[in-house]
Design a protein around this motif. Sequence first.
Motif, PDB file in Angstrom:
ATOM      1  N   LYS A   1       0.814  -1.212   0.000  1.00  0.00           N
ATOM      2  CA  LYS A   1       0.000   0.000   0.000  1.00  0.00           C
ATOM      3  C   LYS A   1       0.844   1.256   0.000  1.00  0.00           C
ATOM      4  N   ASN A   2       2.123   1.133   0.296  1.00  0.00           N
ATOM      5  CA  ASN A   2       3.027   2.269   0.426  1.00  0.00           C
ATOM      6  C   ASN A   2       4.355   1.892  -0.221  1.00  0.00           C
ATOM      7  N   ILE A   3       4.872   2.726  -1.115  1.00  0.00           N
ATOM      8  CA  ILE A   3       6.103   2.404  -1.835  1.00  0.00           C
ATOM      9  C   ILE A   3       7.286   2.230  -0.886  1.00  0.00           C
ATOM     10  N   GLY A   4       7.378   3.062   0.136  1.00  0.00           N
ATOM     11  CA  GLY A   4       8.492   2.967   1.074  1.00  0.00           C
ATOM     12  C   GLY A   4       8.521   1.639   1.806  1.00  0.00           C
ATOM     13  N   SER A   5       7.381   1.222   2.322  1.00  0.00           N
ATOM     14  CA  SER A   5       7.303  -0.066   3.013  1.00  0.00           C
ATOM     15  C   SER A   5       7.536  -1.220   2.047  1.00  0.00           C
ATOM     16  N   ALA A   6       7.008  -1.096   0.837  1.00  0.00           N
ATOM     17  CA  ALA A   6       7.190  -2.154  -0.156  1.00  0.00           C
ATOM     18  C   ALA A   6       8.662  -2.293  -0.532  1.00  0.00           C
ATOM     19  N   PHE A   7       9.343  -1.174  -0.705  1.00  0.00           N
ATOM     20  CA  PHE A   7      10.765  -1.226  -1.042  1.00  0.00           C
ATOM     21  C   PHE A   7      11.568  -1.830   0.108  1.00  0.00           C
ATOM     22  N   GLY A   8      11.275  -1.419   1.331  1.00  0.00           N
ATOM     23  CA  GLY A   8      11.960  -1.980   2.490  1.00  0.00           C
ATOM     24  C   GLY A   8      11.736  -3.475   2.610  1.00  0.00           C
ATOM     25  N   MET A   9      10.498  -3.901   2.418  1.00  0.00           N
ATOM     26  CA  MET A   9      10.183  -5.323   2.463  1.00  0.00           C
ATOM     27  C   MET A   9      10.893  -6.059   1.339  1.00  0.00           C
ATOM     28  N   GLY A  10      10.955  -5.440   0.173  1.00  0.00           N
ATOM     29  CA  GLY A  10      11.646  -6.057  -0.963  1.00  0.00           C
ATOM     30  C   GLY A  10      13.130  -6.236  -0.699  1.00  0.00           C
ATOM     31  N   ILE A  11      13.767  -5.223  -0.114  1.00  0.00           N
ATOM     32  CA  ILE A  11      15.198  -5.319   0.191  1.00  0.00           C
ATOM     33  C   ILE A  11      15.451  -6.388   1.247  1.00  0.00           C
ATOM     34  N   ALA A  12      14.632  -6.398   2.301  1.00  0.00           N
ATOM     35  CA  ALA A  12      14.795  -7.416   3.348  1.00  0.00           C
ATOM     36  C   ALA A  12      14.566  -8.816   2.772  1.00  0.00           C
ATOM     37  N   THR A  13      13.559  -8.960   1.924  1.00  0.00           N
ATOM     38  CA  THR A  13      13.279 -10.257   1.315  1.00  0.00           C
ATOM     39  C   THR A  13      14.377 -10.648   0.341  1.00  0.00           C
ATOM     40  N   THR A  14      14.939  -9.677  -0.375  1.00  0.00           N
ATOM     41  CA  THR A  14      16.048  -9.950  -1.284  1.00  0.00           C
ATOM     42  C   THR A  14      17.214 -10.554  -0.524  1.00  0.00           C
TER      43      THR A  14
END
Length: 190
Positions: free
Chosen positions: A32-45
């Motif tokens: 729902k939020n680009i910042g949270s999505a990017f953070g989650m993506g980096i952590a998941t990466t």
Amino acid sequence: MDGLLVFLGAAFVNNVVLAKFLGLCPFMGVSKNIGSAFGMGIATTFVITVAATVAWLFDHFILQTMGLEYLRTIAFIVVIASVVQLTELYVQKNSPSLYKALGVFLPLITTNCAVLGVALLVIQEEFSFLYTLLFSLGSSFGFTLVIVLFSGMREQLALSHVPEAMKGTPIAFLSAGLLSMAFMGFAGMA
């Protein structure tokens, strides 16, 4: 050249979210939020890459040599839980704002089936260590790319006039389907 194709194929053609339908919980929950999505993506990466390579090493040097291949799933879950715990401790110490933004989703990476799915796919495909690293990096890059693109779409949809019956989850699923169809266009390229 083959390594590049493995990376691109994992990121675009065989995307874990859009083609394999793995990791849908964070895909829908954190987008729902680009910042949270990017953070989650980096952590998941980080977690996907480290967990898949450690799982590959564990499988090849311990499970296969001892004839314990039937323990793969349980062993990989333990490896993933360990990597996530270490990642959570690191993010909590070095980036409290990201830790707070991710909230409950960071520990939920442990149950993100994309992480276990990638670890099992590299074993199923009988990749070498280098290809395992490239496939896991490509898969996690594809996960991050898709979740960030989808969060941008959802932010725009929040500003748009959407019929009442389609607001929220219905329009999100419809948008995810359209994004999936767009990624199907990469099928002939890699």
